[in-house]
Design a protein around this motif. Structure first.
Motif, PDB file in Angstrom:
ATOM      1  N   UNK A 158      11.015   6.162  -0.439  1.00  0.00           N
ATOM      2  CA  UNK A 158      11.090   6.926  -1.797  1.00  0.00           C
ATOM      3  C   UNK A 158      10.445   6.026  -2.855  1.00  0.00           C
ATOM      4  N   UNK A 159       9.485   6.378  -3.369  1.00  0.00           N
ATOM      5  CA  UNK A 159       8.884   5.661  -4.573  1.00  0.00           C
ATOM      6  C   UNK A 159       8.674   6.422  -5.969  1.00  0.00           C
ATOM      7  N   UNK A 160       9.229   5.877  -6.941  1.00  0.00           N
ATOM      8  CA  UNK A 160       9.168   6.301  -8.152  1.00  0.00           C
ATOM      9  C   UNK A 160       8.236   5.672  -9.291  1.00  0.00           C
ATOM     10  N   UNK A 161       7.075   6.490  -9.420  1.00  0.00           N
ATOM     11  CA  UNK A 161       6.335   5.953 -10.413  1.00  0.00           C
ATOM     12  C   UNK A 161       6.311   6.423 -11.945  1.00  0.00           C
ATOM     13  N   UNK A 162       6.283   5.735 -12.791  1.00  0.00           N
ATOM     14  CA  UNK A 162       6.437   5.880 -14.081  1.00  0.00           C
ATOM     15  C   UNK A 162       5.083   7.007 -14.625  1.00  0.00           C
ATOM     16  N   UNK A 163       5.168   8.103 -14.833  1.00  0.00           N
ATOM     17  CA  UNK A 163       3.994   8.987 -15.157  1.00  0.00           C
ATOM     18  C   UNK A 163       3.134   8.608 -16.504  1.00  0.00           C
ATOM     19  N   UNK A 164       4.226   7.969 -17.292  1.00  0.00           N
ATOM     20  CA  UNK A 164       3.349   7.446 -18.685  1.00  0.00           C
ATOM     21  C   UNK A 164       2.832   6.456 -18.469  1.00  0.00           C
ATOM     22  N   UNK A 165       3.340   5.239 -18.055  1.00  0.00           N
ATOM     23  CA  UNK A 165       2.731   3.976 -17.868  1.00  0.00           C
ATOM     24  C   UNK A 165       2.119   3.735 -16.533  1.00  0.00           C
ATOM     25  N   UNK A 166       2.465   4.469 -15.655  1.00  0.00           N
ATOM     26  CA  UNK A 166       1.712   4.249 -14.255  1.00  0.00           C
ATOM     27  C   UNK A 166       2.469   3.402 -13.679  1.00  0.00           C
ATOM     28  N   UNK A 167       3.498   2.447 -14.151  1.00  0.00           N
ATOM     29  CA  UNK A 167       4.276   1.551 -13.342  1.00  0.00           C
ATOM     30  C   UNK A 167       5.169   1.990 -12.332  1.00  0.00           C
ATOM     31  N   UNK A 168       5.534   1.293 -11.348  1.00  0.00           N
ATOM     32  CA  UNK A 168       6.159   1.576 -10.158  1.00  0.00           C
ATOM     33  C   UNK A 168       7.848   1.074 -10.807  1.00  0.00           C
ATOM     34  N   UNK A 224       0.831  -1.151  -0.196  1.00  0.00           N
ATOM     35  CA  UNK A 224      -0.134  -0.009   0.037  1.00  0.00           C
ATOM     36  C   UNK A 224       1.009   1.226  -0.079  1.00  0.00           C
ATOM     37  N   UNK A 225       2.137   1.251   0.116  1.00  0.00           N
ATOM     38  CA  UNK A 225       3.029   2.332   0.016  1.00  0.00           C
ATOM     39  C   UNK A 225       3.320   2.878  -1.293  1.00  0.00           C
ATOM     40  N   UNK A 226       2.899   2.047  -2.268  1.00  0.00           N
ATOM     41  CA  UNK A 226       3.260   2.637  -3.774  1.00  0.00           C
ATOM     42  C   UNK A 226       2.531   3.746  -3.981  1.00  0.00           C
ATOM     43  N   UNK A 227       1.319   3.680  -3.412  1.00  0.00           N
ATOM     44  CA  UNK A 227       0.410   4.905  -4.107  1.00  0.00           C
ATOM     45  C   UNK A 227       0.149   5.794  -2.686  1.00  0.00           C
ATOM     46  N   UNK A 228       0.996   5.704  -1.692  1.00  0.00           N
ATOM     47  CA  UNK A 228       0.949   6.452  -0.533  1.00  0.00           C
ATOM     48  C   UNK A 228       1.396   7.687  -0.630  1.00  0.00           C
ATOM     49  N   UNK A 229       0.892   8.896  -0.081  1.00  0.00           N
ATOM     50  CA  UNK A 229       1.823  10.117   0.137  1.00  0.00           C
ATOM     51  C   UNK A 229       2.687  10.427   1.103  1.00  0.00           C
ATOM     52  N   UNK A 230       2.772   9.244   1.947  1.00  0.00           N
ATOM     53  CA  UNK A 230       3.487   9.445   2.916  1.00  0.00           C
ATOM     54  C   UNK A 230       5.003   9.404   2.873  1.00  0.00           C
TER      55      UNK A 230
END
Length: 538
Positions: A183-193, A149-155
């Motif tokens: 620290x999480x990096x999500x691809x803004x194009x594909x949405x993948x982590x 659940x931390x992937x989409x978390x803003x914490x």
């Protein structure tokens, strides 16, 4: 009540006692008030000082905690540069392995240098570093570690209970409670982590900081109230619901009946709370209180001794003068004040001595006038007797005697004898007592005799009722209080329209008085005459 009455009699029985009591009031009361105010002010200042010292120590601890958290956050930012180079290579070339090895060495160096619990990096499964197993893991392991659940978390910071390490790193299989800067990096194009990495700190490390600071209960909670770190380690992970975290400043004091809460917002948004019991503050000002009480207990006997001996010196001559006056009042014709013979001359007399001298001069005058006073007293008694007799309406006596004569003439001897008997009782009760006050019972009896005789004179056109509450007849009343009112009531009641008169006498209790009401059903005083009487009374 007996004790209060005894104390009151003791205080006011002698001038010496009253003087001592006045001195005590004038000295002890200000002393107590000033002491109370001083103690209250000192207590508040000392309490504020102790509270401020605790807050100062707390602020120093907050600096240490923030430094540690910022250190982890800066390391997290540093790792981001390595992660950029790591995710660019996906093949199995030697150059790629060199990059992985270099990144791993850097992470290992950061971990050991800053004494972190661990640094975990989660990569896409296609990345050759994801299978490394020490610092690098596939993103699918987030689910195994219950971190998906931390992937989409803003914490930026999270708390995790019982976080395990790889067996190679920790073969004790003893997971630890940790906090992590993630620290999480999500691809803004594909949405993948692309990657997730965590810089891990043991909660024990923060708990040790809390324990080393001050001997108080302290803890760190997140915005949901979960205890991240606590001076009592067994409470870590519990929820805190009794504190309002809606505060407007970074440094706040909240007070309840027994505690102060010092709440500080840490740099990562969590709350550091220190509980300061009020008895902790009182315990540290106990020495001040003990010193204050010792001063009071030492000063009170000294003050009492000064008051006692000073009052004796001031009241000794007054006591002798008072004793001389008392003895003279008891019948001695001449009293000497022996202490005045020890004074050299009248110029050394003070106000008390002059009062004694005046008393001695008064004795001779009083003795000379004593006989005159006795004669005046006898005259006064005679005047009182004459005044009592003058209160009886002579017309009433004439009417009674006339009625008695008429009854004897027409042969109604029984009625005449009854009237003579009532008249005899009336005068006997009226004149047998010289006191100004008699019982209400006797006054009502006199009134009844008077009404009975008036009834015979007026041929049974007069009737009456007397109502008295239980026990009220034993109260005292001035003699002949009711007779003049009854006489006026009869005098102003009869008319051609009111040939029969009824008088009602009520005696009852008021709030703190006896209320006597006399009413009749007669014609009363004419309105114009009544207005004149009221005008004169006002």
């Amino acid at each position: 009540m007996t004790v209060i009455r005894y104390v009151k009699n003791f205080i006011f029985s002698k001038y010496h006692h009253r003087l001592i009591f006045s001195f005590l009031i004038c000295t002890m009361l200000p002393l107590i008030l000033m002491g109370s105010v001083l103690y209250s002010i000192t207590h508040k200042i000392a309490g504020d000082s102790i509270l401020n010292s605790v807050i100062l120590a707390d602020d120093q601890l907050n600096i240490r905690i923030n430094n540690r958290l910022n250190q982890a956050q800066k390391v997290s930012g540093t790792i981001q540069y390595d992660m950029y180079s790591l995710i660019q290579k996906m093949s199995d070339s030697r150059e790629d392995f060199a990059i992985i090895s270099n990144v791993r060495d850097n992470i290992s160096l950061l971990k050991s240098t800053f004494d972190f619990y661990h640094i975990d990096i989660f990569l896409d499964e296609k990345n050759i570093a994801a299978s490394e197993g020490l610092f690098f893991h596939p993103l699918s392991d987030l689910r195994k570690k219950d971190l998906e659940d931390i992937i989409n978390s803003n914490q930026k910071w999270i708390y995790k209970k019982q976080y395990p390490l790889p067996y190679v790193i920790d073969n004790t299989k003893n997971p630890q409670d940790v906090i992590a800067c993630l620290n999480v990096l999500n691809n803004q194009v594909s949405g993948n982590t692309e990657y997730v990495y965590l810089v891990l700190l043991r909660t024990d490390e923060l708990s040790q900081m809390l324990q080393d600071s001050v001997d108080l209960t302290g803890y760190i909670i997140d915005k949901n109230g979960t205890v991240i770190s606590h001076t009592s380690k067994e409470l870590i992970g519990n929820k805190i619901n009794n504190i309002d975290l809606n505060i407007n400043s970074d440094n706040t004091i909240i007070e309840n009946s027994s505690l102060y809460y010092h709440i500080v917002i840490l740099d990562n948004g969590w709350y550091h709370i220190t509980e300061i019991p009020k008895n902790y503050i009182f315990k540290h000002i106990y020495t001040l209180l003990r010193t204050f009480l010792i001063i009071i207990f030492l000063s009170v006997p000294i003050i009492l001794s000064v008051i006692f001996f000073t009052s004796i010196n001031l009241t000794d001559r007054i006591s002798k003068l008072s004793s001389a006056m008392d003895n003279f009042k008891l019948g001695n014709k001449s009293i000497d004040l022996n202490y005045m013979s020890s004074l050299d001359n009248s110029e050394s007399f003070d106000e008390v001595d002059k009062l004694g001298l005046t008393f001695l001069n008064m004795q001779s005058s009083i003795n000379k006038n004593m006989q005159s006073i006795l004669e005046l007293t006898l005259s006064e008694e005679k005047l009182k007797y004459q005044l009592l007799q003058s209160q009886i309406n002579p017309h009433f006596l004439y009417n009674i005697l006339g009625t008695i004569q008429t009854c004897q003439t027409i042969g109604k001897i029984d009625i005449a004898n009854h009237m003579i008997s009532n008249l005899t009782r009336f005068y006997r009760m009226s004149l047998r007592k010289s006191d100004e006050k008699i019982k209400i019972k006797d006054e009502l009896e006199i009134s009844k005799l008077y009404l009975e005789m008036e009834q015979l004179c007026r041929q049974d056109t007069l009737s009456w009722t007397i109502n008295a509450e239980d026990g009220i007849e034993n109260f005292l009343i001035c003699k002949f209080t009711l007779q003049p009112f009854l006489e006026n009531s009869i005098l102003h009641s009869y008319s051609s329209e009111h040939p029969n008169i009824h008088i009602n006498i009520d005696v009852c209790y008021g709030d703190d008085e006896v209320i006597i009401t006399i009413e009749d059903n007669g014609c009363g005083i004419p309105n114009d005459k009544l207005k004149q009487i009221r005008y004169k009374l006002t």
